[in-house]
Enzyme design. Structure first.
Site, short mmCIF file in Angstrom:
data_model
loop_
_atom_site.label_atom_id
_atom_site.label_comp_id
_atom_site.label_asym_id
_atom_site.label_seq_id
_atom_site.Cartn_x
_atom_site.Cartn_y
_atom_site.Cartn_z
N ASP A 81 0.83 -1.20 0.00
CA ASP A 81 0.00 0.00 0.00
C ASP A 81 0.87 1.26 0.00
O ASP A 81 1.87 1.33 0.71
CB ASP A 81 -0.89 -0.03 1.24
CG ASP A 81 -2.01 0.99 1.20
OD1 ASP A 81 -2.45 1.34 0.10
OD2 ASP A 81 -2.44 1.43 2.29
N HIS A 82 0.49 2.24 -0.78
CA HIS A 82 1.15 3.54 -0.83
C HIS A 82 2.67 3.44 -1.00
O HIS A 82 3.44 4.07 -0.28
CB HIS A 82 0.82 4.36 0.42
CG HIS A 82 -0.58 4.90 0.41
ND1 HIS A 82 -0.98 5.91 -0.44
CD2 HIS A 82 -1.67 4.54 1.12
CE1 HIS A 82 -2.27 6.15 -0.24
NE2 HIS A 82 -2.71 5.33 0.69
N HIS A 180 -7.42 10.12 4.82
CA HIS A 180 -6.81 9.15 5.72
C HIS A 180 -6.95 9.61 7.16
O HIS A 180 -6.94 10.81 7.45
CB HIS A 180 -5.32 8.98 5.40
CG HIS A 180 -5.06 8.40 4.05
ND1 HIS A 180 -4.39 9.09 3.06
CD2 HIS A 180 -5.39 7.20 3.51
CE1 HIS A 180 -4.30 8.34 1.98
NE2 HIS A 180 -4.89 7.20 2.23
N HIS A 208 -9.50 5.09 -0.87
CA HIS A 208 -8.66 5.21 0.32
C HIS A 208 -9.35 6.10 1.34
O HIS A 208 -10.18 6.94 0.99
CB HIS A 208 -7.30 5.79 -0.05
CG HIS A 208 -6.42 4.82 -0.77
ND1 HIS A 208 -5.47 4.07 -0.14
CD2 HIS A 208 -6.37 4.46 -2.08
CE1 HIS A 208 -4.86 3.29 -1.01
NE2 HIS A 208 -5.39 3.50 -2.20
N ASN A 230 -10.26 0.84 1.69
CA ASN A 230 -9.29 0.74 2.79
C ASN A 230 -9.93 1.20 4.10
O ASN A 230 -10.55 2.27 4.16
CB ASN A 230 -8.08 1.62 2.49
CG ASN A 230 -7.22 1.06 1.37
OD1 ASN A 230 -7.72 0.52 0.39
ND2 ASN A 230 -5.92 1.20 1.50
N ILE A 231 -9.72 0.41 5.17
CA ILE A 231 -10.37 0.70 6.45
C ILE A 231 -9.41 0.60 7.63
O ILE A 231 -9.83 0.32 8.75
CB ILE A 231 -11.58 -0.23 6.68
CG1 ILE A 231 -11.15 -1.71 6.55
CG2 ILE A 231 -12.71 0.10 5.73
CD1 ILE A 231 -12.18 -2.69 7.04
N PHE A 232 -8.16 0.84 7.44
CA PHE A 232 -7.15 0.62 8.48
C PHE A 232 -7.42 1.35 9.79
O PHE A 232 -7.37 0.77 10.87
CB PHE A 232 -5.78 1.02 7.92
CG PHE A 232 -4.66 0.94 8.91
CD1 PHE A 232 -4.31 -0.26 9.50
CD2 PHE A 232 -3.95 2.08 9.26
CE1 PHE A 232 -3.27 -0.34 10.40
CE2 PHE A 232 -2.90 2.02 10.17
CZ PHE A 232 -2.56 0.81 10.75
N THR A 233 -7.71 2.64 9.74
CA THR A 233 -7.82 3.43 10.96
C THR A 233 -8.90 2.91 11.91
O THR A 233 -8.69 2.82 13.12
CB THR A 233 -8.09 4.91 10.63
OG1 THR A 233 -7.00 5.42 9.87
CG2 THR A 233 -8.25 5.75 11.89
#
Length: 281
Positions: A81-82, A180, A208, A230-233
């Site tokens: 990613d990124h 983000h 994102h 994307n759901i990281f946080t």
């Protein structure tokens, strides 16, 4: 099973659903994400961000990602990613990542095209798919993805068209109002722009900054063209809240962390209306 995202996105596009992308930062997160996907019988984009290399080295991330992906019977994409450093991206490909992102979104359009095409040409030699980004998804005040507080630059149809045709990317991240990190308010999603770009391009679209965007917003994004979200946080925040529960020992702390990760990922599978995918062959 470790797979490419190419067929997954084709099926997701045909059936109007999205696949969650979850960033792993250690062995625990990689384990919980893949075990959750396995228990639900659903595909997963297991992502590792270049910005997290100080927490987890690339070689170790590749080993962990492949190890846990190959223990499952569901399709798992090991995704960088990124990525911003071409040398880092090429090393990820050598180590077995099946998908890589080259993020040149902060560059002028022509420079972004040139950089992205270089990575596409290299990755395709090894059967690895490439995600590019046009427009820029900035970050909020609180970000866990290695970004400072910066501003989003919305994607235009013209730029998306030129970028996609000029680079040959396999998927495209666009900016339509998310950011983000954690939000201080509810984001306004430009669905008109999403539909405009999705209707004109054949390349799968990626979102994102999905965390805290709101279930209805994300469900609509999935239904209207986003194939990876994307759901990281939200995963990190949920695990942190669970960890604050009084725990008598380290193993109980791990149990609480796992519960937070699993509950949020399970929730977003439902929001994205993700469906099982049976790989051919």
């Amino acid at each position: 099973m470790l797979v490419s995202s190419k067929e997954l996105f084709h099926i997701a596009d045909k059936n109007n659903f999205a696949i969650p992308a979850t960033n792993f930062i250690d062995g625990l997160t990689a384990k919980v994400y893949t075990e959750t996907a396995e228990s639900l019988g659903l595909p997963l984009i297991l992502a590792y961000a270049e910005s997290h290399k100080d927490y987890l080295g690339l070689e170790e991330a590749a080993w962990l990602g492949k190890h846990y992906a190959e223990k499952t019977s569901v399709p798992i994409v090991l995704h960088l990613d990124h990525g911003s450093d071409p040398a880092f991206i090429k090393e990820a490909i050598r180590l077995g990542f099946t998908s890589v992102m080259i993020d040149g979104s902060s560059l002028p359009l022509e420079d972004n095209i040139q950089l992205t095409k270089t990575i596409v040409d290299y990755a395709h030699q090894y059967g690895v798919v490439v995600e590019g980004e046009i427009g820029h998804v900035g970050s909020n005040t609180v970000s866990y993805e290695g970004e400072s507080d910066d501003q989003s630059q919305y994607t235009t149809l013209n730029e998306a068209t030129v970028f996609s045709q000029s680079t040959g990317v396999d998927s495209l991240a666009i900016s339509i109002g998310t950011a983000h990190g954690e939000y201080t308010g509810k984001p306004e999603i430009n669905f008109e722009r999403l539909n405009e770009i999705n209707g004109a391009l054949s390349v799968p679209l990626v979102l994102h900054g999905g965390s805290s965007t709101g279930d209805e917003n994300l469900k609509r994004c999935a239904r209207e063209g986003m194939r990876k979200i994307n759901i990281f946080t939200d995963l990190i925040v949920a695990a942190h809240k669970e960890a604050q529960i009084k725990t008598p020992h380290y193993m109980a702390l791990r149990d609480n962390l796992e519960r937070g990760f699993k509950d949020v990922l399970t929730h977003y599978y439902q929001v994205f209306e993700t469906q099982p995918i049976e790989m051919k062959g």
